[in-house]
Design a protein around this motif. Structure first.
Motif, PDB file in Angstrom:
ATOM      1  N   ASN A   1     -10.825  11.418  -2.987  1.00 56.72           N
ATOM      2  CA  ASN A   1     -10.283  12.180  -1.863  1.00 56.72           C
ATOM      3  C   ASN A   1      -9.217  11.350  -1.144  1.00 56.72           C
ATOM      4  N   PRO A   2      -7.990  11.859  -0.997  1.00 57.84           N
ATOM      5  CA  PRO A   2      -6.922  11.060  -0.382  1.00 57.84           C
ATOM      6  C   PRO A   2      -6.976  11.002   1.142  1.00 57.84           C
ATOM      7  N   TYR A   3      -7.814  11.853   1.794  1.00 55.06           N
ATOM      8  CA  TYR A   3      -7.885  11.878   3.257  1.00 55.06           C
ATOM      9  C   TYR A   3      -8.801  10.776   3.781  1.00 55.06           C
ATOM     10  N   ASN A   4      -8.426  10.200   4.935  1.00 56.22           N
ATOM     11  CA  ASN A   4      -9.331   9.248   5.582  1.00 56.22           C
ATOM     12  C   ASN A   4     -10.458  10.010   6.273  1.00 56.22           C
ATOM     13  N   SER A   5     -11.402   9.290   6.875  1.00 56.30           N
ATOM     14  CA  SER A   5     -12.611   9.913   7.419  1.00 56.30           C
ATOM     15  C   SER A   5     -12.342  10.866   8.576  1.00 56.30           C
ATOM     16  N   THR A   6     -11.202  10.694   9.264  1.00 52.92           N
ATOM     17  CA  THR A   6     -10.867  11.560  10.393  1.00 52.92           C
ATOM     18  C   THR A   6      -9.824  12.620  10.025  1.00 52.92           C
ATOM     19  N   ASN A   7      -9.479  12.696   8.753  1.00 51.47           N
ATOM     20  CA  ASN A   7      -8.484  13.665   8.276  1.00 51.47           C
ATOM     21  C   ASN A   7      -7.150  13.551   9.007  1.00 51.47           C
ATOM     22  N   THR A   8      -6.766  12.334   9.350  1.00 50.46           N
ATOM     23  CA  THR A   8      -5.491  12.120  10.055  1.00 50.46           C
ATOM     24  C   THR A   8      -4.445  11.437   9.180  1.00 50.46           C
ATOM     25  N   LYS A   9      -4.900  10.791   8.102  1.00 48.90           N
ATOM     26  CA  LYS A   9      -3.978  10.091   7.204  1.00 48.90           C
ATOM     27  C   LYS A   9      -4.299  10.411   5.753  1.00 48.90           C
ATOM     28  N   ILE A  10      -3.260  10.406   4.937  1.00 43.93           N
ATOM     29  CA  ILE A  10      -3.401  10.603   3.500  1.00 43.93           C
ATOM     30  C   ILE A  10      -2.930   9.337   2.796  1.00 43.93           C
ATOM     31  N   LEU A  11      -3.771   8.811   1.924  1.00 35.26           N
ATOM     32  CA  LEU A  11      -3.414   7.617   1.162  1.00 35.26           C
ATOM     33  C   LEU A  11      -2.564   8.038  -0.036  1.00 35.26           C
ATOM     34  N   ILE A  12      -1.424   7.376  -0.240  1.00 39.93           N
ATOM     35  CA  ILE A  12      -0.492   7.803  -1.273  1.00 39.93           C
ATOM     36  C   ILE A  12      -0.033   6.641  -2.146  1.00 39.93           C
ATOM     37  N   CYS A  13       0.443   7.000  -3.336  1.00 42.68           N
ATOM     38  CA  CYS A  13       1.145   6.073  -4.221  1.00 42.68           C
ATOM     39  C   CYS A  13       2.540   6.652  -4.402  1.00 42.68           C
ATOM     40  N   ASN A  14       3.553   5.890  -4.037  1.00 38.34           N
ATOM     41  CA  ASN A  14       4.945   6.336  -4.061  1.00 38.34           C
ATOM     42  C   ASN A  14       5.643   5.666  -5.244  1.00 38.34           C
ATOM     43  N   ALA A  15       5.845   6.422  -6.319  1.00 36.20           N
ATOM     44  CA  ALA A  15       6.395   5.874  -7.555  1.00 36.20           C
ATOM     45  C   ALA A  15       7.877   6.199  -7.679  1.00 36.20           C
ATOM     46  N   PRO A  16       8.618   5.375  -8.430  1.00 34.45           N
ATOM     47  CA  PRO A  16      10.035   5.665  -8.642  1.00 34.45           C
ATOM     48  C   PRO A  16      10.209   6.920  -9.467  1.00 34.45           C
ATOM     49  N   LYS A  17      11.420   7.450  -9.498  1.00 31.82           N
ATOM     50  CA  LYS A  17      11.679   8.667 -10.249  1.00 31.82           C
ATOM     51  C   LYS A  17      11.518   8.417 -11.744  1.00 31.82           C
ATOM     52  N   ILE A  18      11.343   9.484 -12.486  1.00 29.38           N
ATOM     53  CA  ILE A  18      11.130   9.400 -13.925  1.00 29.38           C
ATOM     54  C   ILE A  18      12.307   8.679 -14.582  1.00 29.38           C
ATOM     55  N   GLY A  19      11.983   7.772 -15.501  1.00 26.73           N
ATOM     56  CA  GLY A  19      13.000   6.966 -16.151  1.00 26.73           C
ATOM     57  C   GLY A  19      13.030   5.537 -15.645  1.00 26.73           C
ATOM     58  N   PHE A  20      12.252   5.278 -14.578  1.00 26.13           N
ATOM     59  CA  PHE A  20      12.197   3.932 -13.996  1.00 26.13           C
ATOM     60  C   PHE A  20      10.749   3.425 -13.987  1.00 26.13           C
ATOM     61  N   GLU A  21      10.037   3.649 -15.116  1.00 23.91           N
ATOM     62  CA  GLU A  21       8.623   3.300 -15.194  1.00 23.91           C
ATOM     63  C   GLU A  21       8.364   1.807 -15.077  1.00 23.91           C
TER      64      GLU A  21
END
Length: 213
Positions: free
Chosen positions: A25-45
């Motif tokens: 689940n990406p939400y924290n316990s208070t549903n105020t923040k979402i944990l994310i992974c920010n990856a480069p665009k396709i072609g820059f793996e």
């Protein structure tokens, strides 16, 4: 857990955003923040991804770490600590070895580093389960990580490991051979196998997983 009955699109132009997974689940316990992974665009793996959070109320991103352990299927396996506020888990490759790190957003520092790479966590957050990420990266590269050593060992040992997060130690480790022997299942030794997609039952007493032949 309180469910949010709303729809909102978040993103960064020219980048890819990963949030959660089937059992993460990406939400924290208070549903105020979402944990994310920010990856480069396709072609820059070959580039690293950013790990951060998105503030739902203020509509802003806060990035606190980079990781070289990410893929197009699952991001970096980011997950909030369920019993401690502001602690984020994410996977990383250090000197060719897959591990799991944590970051304390309250103290703004890396708080812990495990010598194992976790795949999933129990609902009460007392345990984590890990698998052979070297073999996963070789046989299913879209689910594995780059920069790992020994990627030619696709017949190396398959295993499940269970880590005790409360006691901060390894509970147990079972090889695939031990698991199959217990189930009275036989297979040819030259067959390529892979343990994948482990996850805990809701009560934390069982682990479900795939065995690919």
């Amino acid at each position: 857990m309180k469910f949010i009955n709303s729809t909102e699109t978040i993103g960064i132009k020219g980048r890819n955003i990963f949030v959660g997974y089937y059992d993460l689940n990406p939400y924290n316990s208070t549903n105020t923040k979402i944990l994310i992974c920010n990856a480069p665009k396709i072609g820059f793996e070959s580039q690293n991804a950013l790990v951060g959070s998105f503030d739902i109320q203020n509509k802003n991103f806060h990035f606190f770490a980079e990781t070289n352990a990410w893929n197009w299927q699952q991001g970096a396996k980011t997950f909030w600590h369920q019993n401690k506020s502001g602690i984020a888990f994410y996977n990383y490759v250090e000197n060719g070895v897959p591990i799991t790190r944590t970051f304390d957003l309250n103290a703004n520092l890396e708080s812990q580093k495990f010598n194992f790479c976790f795949y999933s966590y129990s609902f009460d957050f007392s345990k984590a389960v890990g698998i052979n990420f070297y073999k996963l990266s070789n046989l299913r590269p879209h689910y594995g990580y780059r920069n790992l050593g020994n990627l030619d060992s696709d017949n190396s040992e398959d295993y499940l490991l269970i880590y005790n997060l409360d006691k901060n130690n390894l509970d147990c480790k079972f090889s695939l051979i031990e698991i199959l022997d217990n189930l009275n299942i036989k297979f040819e030794s030259d067959v390529k196998t892979l343990i994948d997609h482990p996850c805990f039952s809701k009560d934390g007493k069982s682990i479900f997983f795939f065995i690919d032949f």
